[in-house]
Design an enzyme around this catalytic site. Sequence first.
Site, PDB file in Angstrom:
ATOM      1  CG  ASP A   1      46.700  33.440  48.013  1.00 22.71           C
ATOM      2  OD1 ASP A   1      46.357  34.403  49.026  1.00 22.71           O
ATOM      3  OD2 ASP A   1      46.921  32.624  48.049  1.00 22.71           O
ATOM      4  CB  SER A   2      43.591  38.811  47.623  1.00 24.55           C
ATOM      5  OG  SER A   2      45.339  39.886  47.685  1.00 24.55           O
TER       6      SER A   2
ATOM      7  CE  LYS B   1      49.021  36.651  53.628  1.00 24.34           C
ATOM      8  NZ  LYS B   1      48.254  35.437  53.588  1.00 24.34           N
TER       9      LYS B   1
ATOM     10  CD  GLU C   1      40.410  37.094  55.045  1.00 26.02           C
ATOM     11  OE1 GLU C   1      39.924  36.727  54.087  1.00 26.02           O
ATOM     12  OE2 GLU C   1      41.776  35.668  54.649  1.00 26.02           O
TER      13      GLU C   1
ATOM     14  CG  ASP D   1      49.573  35.140  50.712  1.00 25.21           C
ATOM     15  OD1 ASP D   1      49.733  34.856  51.808  1.00 25.21           O
ATOM     16  OD2 ASP D   1      48.135  36.127  50.083  1.00 25.21           O
TER      17      ASP D   1
ATOM     18  CD  GLU E   1      45.289  30.975  52.682  1.00 28.02           C
ATOM     19  OE1 GLU E   1      44.348  29.808  52.784  1.00 28.02           O
ATOM     20  OE2 GLU E   1      45.214  32.088  52.045  1.00 28.02           O
TER      21      GLU E   1
END
Length: 264
Positions: A45-46, A112, A181, A84, A114
């Site tokens: 999602d960067s 993925k 991270e 993501d 978070e």
Amino acid sequence: MKPTTVSTLRQWKQQGHKFATITAYDYSFARLFADEGIQVMLVGDSLGMVVQGHDSTLPVTVADIAYHTQTVRRGAPAALLLADLPFMGYATPQQTFDSAATLMRAGANMVKLEGGKWLAETVQQLTERAVPVCSHLGLTPQSVNVFGGYKVQGRESAAADRLLEDALALEATGIQLLVLECVPVSLAKRVTEALAIPVIGIGAGNVTDGQILVMHDAFGITGGHIPKFAKNFLAEVGEIRAAVRQYVVEVEAGTYPAAEHSFQ
């Protein structure tokens, strides 16, 4: 080329073979990365920041990730491809299932997400439904407004213990990979050694099983603030393909990230 799988990565961890991964967002770069030896890629999602020009990852949608996943899959058919789940893309069980199904149908091998052990039930439900899961701990960009910015996590002893506890709980409920991270090297080492699954670091020192970089950071084309952990491989060698090869070589040798790219 034989497809790369999570079993491949587990075998590499057992052998002590470090591996390089990178974010990819389109067909051409995915094909280039695969040609130069990168076998694991992330549609992150960067893309909200480096492709769409937002100031955070929050505006990215499931449809955005699915579109880019389709293009990357065409460029790297044998890669292990992570995608993501974006901000609020897994807020409820049904939303999580729908989002994951969309990304898997687009070509992802794994999703993925978070968050810590509060996601244990979500991980278990996805795994039971044949969706492999990669967790993301430490600095989680979707929580930027909670953290008050992009800050190193786990520096205090209690915070470090909580992160390790989260990692172990998530592994117990089924995650098959972990991205760690912006944490101190000492914490990254504890987590990597405690988990049987592979751990991929970004700003976590050279002690993890693998490394990941946003491709724009690896080529020195990141706008604005340059993360401490970033290295411009393109500036060193002057050609994109050679830069990718250099990144792979340095990760496998454990020379990247060096001390200047890590947090103590």
